[in-house]
Motif scaffolding. Sequence first.
Motif, PDB file in Angstrom:
ATOM      1  N   ASN A 146       0.917  -0.907   0.054  1.00  0.00           N
ATOM      2  CA  ASN A 146      -0.362   0.171   0.024  1.00  0.00           C
ATOM      3  C   ASN A 146       0.537   1.073  -0.371  1.00  0.00           C
ATOM      4  OD1 ASN A 146       1.226  -0.702   2.887  1.00  0.00           O
ATOM      5  ND2 ASN A 146      -0.622   0.867   3.287  1.00  0.00           N
ATOM      6  N   GLY A 147       2.103   1.193  -0.303  1.00  0.00           N
ATOM      7  CA  GLY A 147       2.881   2.080  -0.123  1.00  0.00           C
ATOM      8  C   GLY A 147       3.382   2.677  -1.795  1.00  0.00           C
ATOM      9  N   ASN A 148       4.053   3.994  -1.916  1.00  0.00           N
ATOM     10  CA  ASN A 148       4.743   4.369  -2.746  1.00  0.00           C
ATOM     11  C   ASN A 148       5.427   3.010  -3.949  1.00  0.00           C
ATOM     12  OD1 ASN A 148       6.110   5.730  -4.960  1.00  0.00           O
ATOM     13  ND2 ASN A 148       6.276   7.406  -3.975  1.00  0.00           N
ATOM     14  N   PRO A 149       5.039   2.609  -5.112  1.00  0.00           N
ATOM     15  CA  PRO A 149       5.689   1.823  -5.304  1.00  0.00           C
ATOM     16  C   PRO A 149       7.358   2.171  -6.010  1.00  0.00           C
ATOM     17  CG  PRO A 149       4.287   2.897  -6.908  1.00  0.00           C
ATOM     18  CD  PRO A 149       3.830   2.892  -5.633  1.00  0.00           C
ATOM     19  N   ASN A 150       7.389   3.385  -6.193  1.00  0.00           N
ATOM     20  CA  ASN A 150       9.325   3.721  -6.181  1.00  0.00           C
ATOM     21  C   ASN A 150      10.072   4.161  -5.025  1.00  0.00           C
ATOM     22  OD1 ASN A 150       7.612   3.941  -8.890  1.00  0.00           O
ATOM     23  ND2 ASN A 150       7.238   6.036  -8.608  1.00  0.00           N
ATOM     24  N   LYS A 151       9.321   3.492  -3.897  1.00  0.00           N
ATOM     25  CA  LYS A 151       9.760   4.343  -2.948  1.00  0.00           C
ATOM     26  C   LYS A 151       9.666   2.923  -1.545  1.00  0.00           C
ATOM     27  CE  LYS A 151      10.942   8.078   0.616  1.00  0.00           C
ATOM     28  NZ  LYS A 151      10.146   9.280   1.765  1.00  0.00           N
ATOM     29  N   SER A 152      10.752   2.472  -1.648  1.00  0.00           N
ATOM     30  CA  SER A 152      11.072   1.368  -0.641  1.00  0.00           C
ATOM     31  C   SER A 152      11.008   2.183   0.752  1.00  0.00           C
ATOM     32  CB  SER A 152      12.570   0.848  -0.471  1.00  0.00           C
ATOM     33  OG  SER A 152      13.809   1.415  -0.189  1.00  0.00           O
ATOM     34  N   ASP A 153      10.297   1.095   1.583  1.00  0.00           N
ATOM     35  CA  ASP A 153       9.572   1.437   2.635  1.00  0.00           C
ATOM     36  C   ASP A 153      10.801   0.763   4.315  1.00  0.00           C
ATOM     37  OD1 ASP A 153       6.770   1.963   2.466  1.00  0.00           O
ATOM     38  OD2 ASP A 153       6.852   0.811   1.209  1.00  0.00           O
ATOM     39  N   PHE A 154      10.852  -0.280   3.481  1.00  0.00           N
ATOM     40  CA  PHE A 154      12.374  -0.400   4.021  1.00  0.00           C
ATOM     41  C   PHE A 154      13.816  -1.179   3.774  1.00  0.00           C
ATOM     42  CE2 PHE A 154       8.441  -1.727   5.949  1.00  0.00           C
ATOM     43  CZ  PHE A 154       8.422  -1.408   7.543  1.00  0.00           C
ATOM     44  N   LYS A 155      14.858  -1.083   4.420  1.00  0.00           N
ATOM     45  CA  LYS A 155      15.496  -1.523   3.801  1.00  0.00           C
ATOM     46  C   LYS A 155      16.907  -2.404   3.978  1.00  0.00           C
ATOM     47  CE  LYS A 155      16.928   2.645   1.152  1.00  0.00           C
ATOM     48  NZ  LYS A 155      18.240   4.075   0.580  1.00  0.00           N
ATOM     49  N   MET A 156      17.628  -3.605   3.802  1.00  0.00           N
ATOM     50  CA  MET A 156      18.277  -4.714   4.270  1.00  0.00           C
ATOM     51  C   MET A 156      20.322  -4.422   4.320  1.00  0.00           C
ATOM     52  SD  MET A 156      15.974  -7.446   4.884  1.00  0.00           S
ATOM     53  CE  MET A 156      15.739  -8.518   2.901  1.00  0.00           C
ATOM     54  N   ARG A 157      20.649  -4.716   4.776  1.00  0.00           N
ATOM     55  CA  ARG A 157      22.102  -4.618   4.358  1.00  0.00           C
ATOM     56  C   ARG A 157      23.156  -5.539   5.393  1.00  0.00           C
ATOM     57  NH1 ARG A 157      21.135   1.099   4.851  1.00  0.00           N
ATOM     58  NH2 ARG A 157      20.849   2.245   3.276  1.00  0.00           N
ATOM     59  N   GLY A 158      23.842  -5.995   4.962  1.00  0.00           N
ATOM     60  CA  GLY A 158      24.935  -6.920   6.251  1.00  0.00           C
ATOM     61  C   GLY A 158      25.867  -7.977   5.302  1.00  0.00           C
ATOM     62  N   SER A 159      25.786  -8.746   6.331  1.00  0.00           N
ATOM     63  CA  SER A 159      26.894 -10.125   5.520  1.00  0.00           C
ATOM     64  C   SER A 159      26.251 -11.385   5.856  1.00  0.00           C
ATOM     65  CB  SER A 159      28.070  -9.690   5.805  1.00  0.00           C
ATOM     66  OG  SER A 159      29.060 -10.852   5.928  1.00  0.00           O
ATOM     67  N   PRO A 160      26.037 -12.154   4.904  1.00  0.00           N
ATOM     68  CA  PRO A 160      25.190 -13.813   4.949  1.00  0.00           C
ATOM     69  C   PRO A 160      26.677 -14.491   6.252  1.00  0.00           C
ATOM     70  CG  PRO A 160      24.729 -13.165   3.231  1.00  0.00           C
ATOM     71  CD  PRO A 160      25.673 -11.895   4.075  1.00  0.00           C
ATOM     72  N   PHE A 161      27.456 -14.486   5.595  1.00  0.00           N
ATOM     73  CA  PHE A 161      28.562 -15.110   6.650  1.00  0.00           C
ATOM     74  C   PHE A 161      28.490 -14.753   7.579  1.00  0.00           C
ATOM     75  CE2 PHE A 161      33.027 -15.483   7.753  1.00  0.00           C
ATOM     76  CZ  PHE A 161      33.033 -17.423   7.707  1.00  0.00           C
ATOM     77  N   ARG A 163      26.223 -13.889   9.676  1.00  0.00           N
ATOM     78  CA  ARG A 163      24.837 -13.868   9.997  1.00  0.00           C
ATOM     79  C   ARG A 163      24.536 -12.529  10.418  1.00  0.00           C
ATOM     80  NH1 ARG A 163      25.562 -17.783   7.137  1.00  0.00           N
ATOM     81  NH2 ARG A 163      25.598 -19.485   7.864  1.00  0.00           N
ATOM     82  N   SER A 164      24.673 -11.219   9.808  1.00  0.00           N
ATOM     83  CA  SER A 164      25.012 -10.251   9.920  1.00  0.00           C
ATOM     84  C   SER A 164      23.520  -9.852   9.021  1.00  0.00           C
ATOM     85  CB  SER A 164      25.919  -9.770  10.087  1.00  0.00           C
ATOM     86  OG  SER A 164      25.661  -7.918  10.325  1.00  0.00           O
ATOM     87  N   CYS A 165      21.847  -8.807   9.899  1.00  0.00           N
ATOM     88  CA  CYS A 165      21.272  -8.506   9.060  1.00  0.00           C
ATOM     89  C   CYS A 165      20.643  -7.265   9.827  1.00  0.00           C
ATOM     90  CB  CYS A 165      20.489  -9.543   8.278  1.00  0.00           C
ATOM     91  SG  CYS A 165      19.056  -8.663   7.742  1.00  0.00           S
ATOM     92  N   THR A 166      20.625  -6.521   8.963  1.00  0.00           N
ATOM     93  CA  THR A 166      20.543  -5.250   9.998  1.00  0.00           C
ATOM     94  C   THR A 166      19.083  -4.301   8.686  1.00  0.00           C
ATOM     95  OG1 THR A 166      22.580  -4.724  10.923  1.00  0.00           O
ATOM     96  CG2 THR A 166      20.615  -2.680  10.586  1.00  0.00           C
ATOM     97  N   ILE A 167      17.293  -4.505   9.432  1.00  0.00           N
ATOM     98  CA  ILE A 167      16.829  -4.229   8.931  1.00  0.00           C
ATOM     99  C   ILE A 167      16.205  -2.911   9.405  1.00  0.00           C
ATOM    100  CG2 ILE A 167      14.915  -4.502   8.943  1.00  0.00           C
ATOM    101  CD1 ILE A 167      14.302  -7.710   9.228  1.00  0.00           C
ATOM    102  N   TYR A 168      16.040  -1.672   8.328  1.00  0.00           N
ATOM    103  CA  TYR A 168      16.004  -0.364   8.551  1.00  0.00           C
ATOM    104  C   TYR A 168      14.778   0.472   8.089  1.00  0.00           C
ATOM    105  CZ  TYR A 168      20.895  -0.389   8.582  1.00  0.00           C
ATOM    106  OH  TYR A 168      22.658  -0.557   9.428  1.00  0.00           O
ATOM    107  N   LYS A 169      13.840   1.367   8.702  1.00  0.00           N
ATOM    108  CA  LYS A 169      13.149   2.342   8.165  1.00  0.00           C
ATOM    109  C   LYS A 169      13.687   3.070   8.292  1.00  0.00           C
ATOM    110  CE  LYS A 169       8.152   3.266   9.019  1.00  0.00           C
ATOM    111  NZ  LYS A 169       7.555   3.203   7.081  1.00  0.00           N
ATOM    112  N   GLY A 170      13.611   3.761   7.440  1.00  0.00           N
ATOM    113  CA  GLY A 170      14.349   5.200   7.663  1.00  0.00           C
ATOM    114  C   GLY A 170      15.535   5.522   8.074  1.00  0.00           C
TER     115      GLY A 170
END
Length: 224
Positions: A146-161, A163-170
């Motif tokens: 239900n959000g803006n299809p051209n703007k992400s609501d969340f982002k994920m960054r990290g290193s699978p090796f 086991r590091s994943c950070t989920i951001y909102k803004g």
Amino acid sequence: MTNGVAFKQSNYRKTKIKSHLPMDLSQGSYQPNSDGIPTDLFVSKKKKKPHNTITTSNAANLRFTDSAANLVFSVDPPPPSNTPTPFLKRLLADSSGNPLISIARNQKSTWQGFRKDGIEEKDLMFRVERTRNKLTKLEFQVFVNNGNPNKSDFKMRGSPFHRSCTIYKGDSIVAQSSLMYKLGIQNVVVPRNRFRVTIFPGYADNDFIVALIVIFFYGRKLWI
């Protein structure tokens, strides 16, 4: 620290975050503490007997447990169906086996999340696009339905090796995963087949966060 296990965590910004997701998954869902304490889930992989002779390499499920080792979420391949589908699916369920979110990989770098065990457009909740794929670093953008299809609501960054994943909102961190360390004279890393996901206070859609974690680590060997 939980059950004699501690983990290293980077600094994060404590910000109350309201859910913008158009979903009602409260029934059967794991609910976080309301007293401002982060919620810890522990991820492990359990080998299972395959449903058939075709699904062999993926014949395993992910388990998300609480600090007392009680099952909270599980992720499995869907049961065999007579209806063919072009998607590679995983089904996120609660501790009683009730379906919460179907995770479908429909292209090389694109995933979709559907309500319960649905797969139709009307059931679509969110989509995820991988924007960076390096050996030591992955990045994803998450778009809610239900959000803006051209703007992400969340982002994920990290290193699978790691086991590091950070989920951001803004600029605010919603959740983080990390390896665990046993307490002692020296820090000893717990094997990578088990790691921790911390969901910070102010965000209540734990099933959505777990679905994103599953997507982030898709195709990576959790059993090492």
